[in-house]
Design an enzyme around this catalytic site. Sequence first.
Site, PDB file in Angstrom:
ATOM      1  N   HIS A   1       0.812  -1.222   0.000  1.00 28.27           N
ATOM      2  CA  HIS A   1       0.000   0.000   0.000  1.00 28.27           C
ATOM      3  C   HIS A   1       0.848   1.276   0.000  1.00 28.27           C
ATOM      4  CE1 HIS A   1      -3.600  -2.491   1.741  1.00 28.27           C
ATOM      5  NE2 HIS A   1      -3.363  -2.734   0.474  1.00 28.27           N
TER       6      HIS A   1
ATOM      7  N   SER B   1      -6.951  -7.385   9.620  1.00 27.68           N
ATOM      8  CA  SER B   1      -8.343  -7.833   9.727  1.00 27.68           C
ATOM      9  C   SER B   1      -8.724  -8.686   8.518  1.00 27.68           C
ATOM     10  CB  SER B   1      -9.271  -6.622   9.840  1.00 27.68           C
ATOM     11  OG  SER B   1      -9.065  -5.754   8.742  1.00 27.68           O
TER      12      SER B   1
HETATM   13  N1  APR Z   1      -1.192  -7.728  17.309  1.00 24.24           N
HETATM   14  C1  APR Z   1      -1.787  -8.337  16.272  1.00 24.24           C
HETATM   15  N2  APR Z   1      -2.959  -7.912  15.736  1.00 24.24           N
HETATM   16  C2  APR Z   1      -3.536  -6.833  16.279  1.00 24.24           C
HETATM   17  C3  APR Z   1      -2.966  -6.129  17.367  1.00 24.24           C
HETATM   18  C4  APR Z   1      -1.725  -6.625  17.897  1.00 24.24           C
HETATM   19  N3  APR Z   1      -1.115  -6.036  18.918  1.00 24.24           N
HETATM   20  N4  APR Z   1      -3.781  -5.075  17.672  1.00 24.24           N
HETATM   21  C5  APR Z   1      -4.810  -5.131  16.811  1.00 24.24           C
HETATM   22  N5  APR Z   1      -4.675  -6.181  15.964  1.00 24.24           N
HETATM   23  C6  APR Z   1      -5.542  -6.596  14.852  1.00 24.24           C
HETATM   24  C7  APR Z   1      -7.003  -6.212  15.003  1.00 24.24           C
HETATM   25  O1  APR Z   1      -7.702  -7.190  15.748  1.00 24.24           O
HETATM   26  C8  APR Z   1      -7.445  -6.162  13.534  1.00 24.24           C
HETATM   27  O2  APR Z   1      -7.902  -7.431  13.095  1.00 24.24           O
HETATM   28  O3  APR Z   1      -5.101  -5.919  13.706  1.00 24.24           O
HETATM   29  C9  APR Z   1      -6.168  -5.815  12.777  1.00 24.24           C
HETATM   30  C10 APR Z   1      -6.125  -4.416  12.177  1.00 24.24           C
HETATM   31  O4  APR Z   1      -7.071  -4.355  11.157  1.00 24.24           O
HETATM   32  P1  APR Z   1      -7.253  -3.069  10.210  1.00 24.24           P
HETATM   33  O5  APR Z   1      -7.313  -1.844  11.041  1.00 24.24           O
HETATM   34  O6  APR Z   1      -8.405  -3.384   9.319  1.00 24.24           O
HETATM   35  O7  APR Z   1      -5.879  -3.010   9.399  1.00 24.24           O
HETATM   36  P2  APR Z   1      -5.432  -3.740   8.068  1.00 24.24           P
HETATM   37  O8  APR Z   1      -5.911  -5.152   8.023  1.00 24.24           O
HETATM   38  O9  APR Z   1      -3.972  -3.493   7.917  1.00 24.24           O
HETATM   39  O10 APR Z   1      -6.195  -2.892   6.967  1.00 24.24           O
HETATM   40  C11 APR Z   1      -5.890  -3.101   5.632  1.00 24.24           C
HETATM   41  O11 APR Z   1      -7.034  -1.129   4.932  1.00 24.24           O
HETATM   42  O12 APR Z   1      -7.488   1.107   5.338  1.00 24.24           O
HETATM   43  C12 APR Z   1      -6.781   0.229   4.589  1.00 24.24           C
HETATM   44  O13 APR Z   1      -4.799   0.620   3.393  1.00 24.24           O
HETATM   45  C13 APR Z   1      -5.299   0.461   4.705  1.00 24.24           C
HETATM   46  O14 APR Z   1      -3.486  -1.097   4.829  1.00 24.24           O
HETATM   47  C14 APR Z   1      -4.791  -0.802   5.319  1.00 24.24           C
HETATM   48  C15 APR Z   1      -5.821  -1.821   4.863  1.00 24.24           C
END
Ligand code: APR
Length: 241
Positions: free
Chosen positions: A117, A187
């Site tokens: 990204h 997520s």
């Molecule tokens: N360790 C592991 N996982 C964790 C922790 C931790 N300490 N804290 C939170 N999480 C998990 C949450 O439970 C959640 O499932 O990390 C996940 C974060 O999810 P998102 O906020 O949806 O992030 P991501 O999956 O990276 O989103 C993908 O979406 O907005 C766009 O481009 C952006 O790269 C991003 C993409």
Amino acid sequence: MFSKELKSALRSAKNIVCLTGAGFSAESGIPTFRGEKGLWKNYSPEELATPQAFLQNPELVWEWYTFRKKLILGAEPNAGHFALTELENSVEKFHLITQNVDNLHQRAGTQNVTELHGNIFKCRCFRCGKDFEEGLPLQEEIPSCTFCGDLIRPGVVWFGESLPFNAFSDSAIFARSADFFILAGTSAVVYPAAELPIYALNEGAFVLEINPERTRLSTLVSESILEKSGTVLPELIKILK
Ligand code: APR
């Protein structure tokens, strides 16, 4: 914490691939996208991270990115980042694919990183695509392109945009050739990144998910550990010692 199958798969692994998401940096104090703390001035990332939002209100979007860059500059890589660097140095082949734009994996010393990204510290012209390095100090006002004069935008992938050229196709090859695949801090709702662990599973890899919350992939993976990545990964690398 780990099953016998996991330990044996990790010990015999020759090619480890890891996919990380925003949760991986949560322990460094950087808010995730879909958690409550992802909101800024009551806007959700989905409202700001789009080409339409930038066209409508570029100053607002730029301000949000400046806020996030400052937060990241004040943060440090966490135990999970350092554990992945150690893992990279302990196995024959290692590749890290990240959805994060914060540079923290690189700051922790990981070498083989594909940024799906983009990177928040890079920018490019909204119109002609010319690349720029913003450098420090951060620019509070949106700079103009020295080539065509249009506005400079953050060098990240916004909702509705395609991934950087080759980043996904290379990642698909890494995922399919992995024998051990780690999915941590994501997520798994944003495509096509969320497809990568499925590619690895289909080719017979052991897929480990690390996330304190269940995701839609939790029942499909080989093992799901409901814990923070900064807790699990330092323990995981001890298996190889
Ligand atoms: N360790 C592991 N996982 C964790 C922790 C931790 N300490 N804290 C939170 N999480 C998990 C949450 O439970 C959640 O499932 O990390 C996940 C974060 O999810 P998102 O906020 O949806 O992030 P991501 O999956 O990276 O989103 C993908 O979406 O907005 C766009 O481009 C952006 O790269 C991003 C993409």
